[in-house]
Design a protein around this motif. Structure first.
Motif, PDB file in Angstrom:
ATOM      1  N   ASP A 170       1.061   0.211 -10.892  1.00 13.36           N
ATOM      2  CA  ASP A 170      -0.263   0.222 -10.274  1.00 13.36           C
ATOM      3  C   ASP A 170      -0.981  -1.085 -10.622  1.00 13.36           C
ATOM      4  O   ASP A 170      -0.403  -1.977 -11.263  1.00 13.36           O
ATOM      5  CB  ASP A 170      -1.056   1.467 -10.674  1.00 13.36           C
ATOM      6  CG  ASP A 170      -1.452   1.517 -12.143  1.00 13.36           C
ATOM      7  OD1 ASP A 170      -1.348   0.496 -12.863  1.00 13.36           O
ATOM      8  OD2 ASP A 170      -1.883   2.596 -12.583  1.00 13.36           O
ATOM      9  N   GLN A 180       0.886  -1.154   0.000  1.00  8.31           N
ATOM     10  CA  GLN A 180       0.000   0.000   0.000  1.00  8.31           C
ATOM     11  C   GLN A 180       0.928   1.208   0.000  1.00  8.31           C
ATOM     12  O   GLN A 180       1.870   1.287   0.789  1.00  8.31           O
ATOM     13  CB  GLN A 180      -0.897   0.017   1.245  1.00  8.31           C
ATOM     14  CG  GLN A 180      -1.911  -1.100   1.278  1.00  8.31           C
ATOM     15  CD  GLN A 180      -2.879  -1.011   0.114  1.00  8.31           C
ATOM     16  OE1 GLN A 180      -3.497   0.005  -0.122  1.00  8.31           O
ATOM     17  NE2 GLN A 180      -2.988  -2.104  -0.630  1.00  8.31           N
ATOM     18  N   LYS A 234      -2.977   3.522  -2.261  1.00 10.89           N
ATOM     19  CA  LYS A 234      -3.208   2.660  -3.421  1.00 10.89           C
ATOM     20  C   LYS A 234      -2.408   1.378  -3.300  1.00 10.89           C
ATOM     21  O   LYS A 234      -1.351   1.340  -2.683  1.00 10.89           O
ATOM     22  CB  LYS A 234      -2.805   3.383  -4.709  1.00 10.89           C
ATOM     23  CG  LYS A 234      -3.626   4.621  -4.976  1.00 10.89           C
ATOM     24  CD  LYS A 234      -3.209   5.269  -6.269  1.00 10.89           C
ATOM     25  CE  LYS A 234      -4.050   6.517  -6.493  1.00 10.89           C
ATOM     26  NZ  LYS A 234      -3.736   7.178  -7.727  1.00 10.89           N
TER      27      LYS A 234
END
Length: 116
Positions: free
Chosen positions: A76, A54, A58
């Protein structure tokens, strides 16, 4: 640029992956990166690894490089390259996320080449 970086990663980053070791819930693009390059053609001097963290609220995936002067990439959940937190000639990455190592949380090893 992002696509070419991912193609380079796919071309030689994750040798020897066994897809059954990838945790459930890992995004399909991360699985695909691992599985697309899973070949028996060689073993690196240090193990290829993928970690989940994290970071700034995100979920991100950190791809460790095979060598000292290559970038380690942060992706991502859609496999977009966010930055290179470290690596390169000077070891400090591309400078786009200098706070990654200070702010990352909840480390989870997703995959490691276990042939070493």
């Amino acid at each position: 640029m992002k696509k070419s970086i991912l193609l380079i990663l796919c071309a030689g980053f994750f040798l020897g992956c066994e897809s059954e070791d990838i945790p459930r819930g890992t995004p399909s693009c991360i699985k695909d990166l691992i599985n697309d390059v899973a070949t028996p053609e060689g073993v690196w001097s240090s193990p290829a690894e993928v970690y989940r963290y994290q970071f700034k609220g995100k979920t991100v995936y950190y791809l460790r490089s095979h060598c000292c002067d290559a970038y380690d990439y942060l992706l991502d959940e859609n496999c977009n390259v966010l930055c290179a937190p470290n690596g390169g000639f000077h070891g400090y990455g591309d400078g786009k996320c200098p706070d990654f190592f200070d702010l990352r949380k909840n480390e989870k090893l997703i995959w490691r080449d276990s042939r070493l």
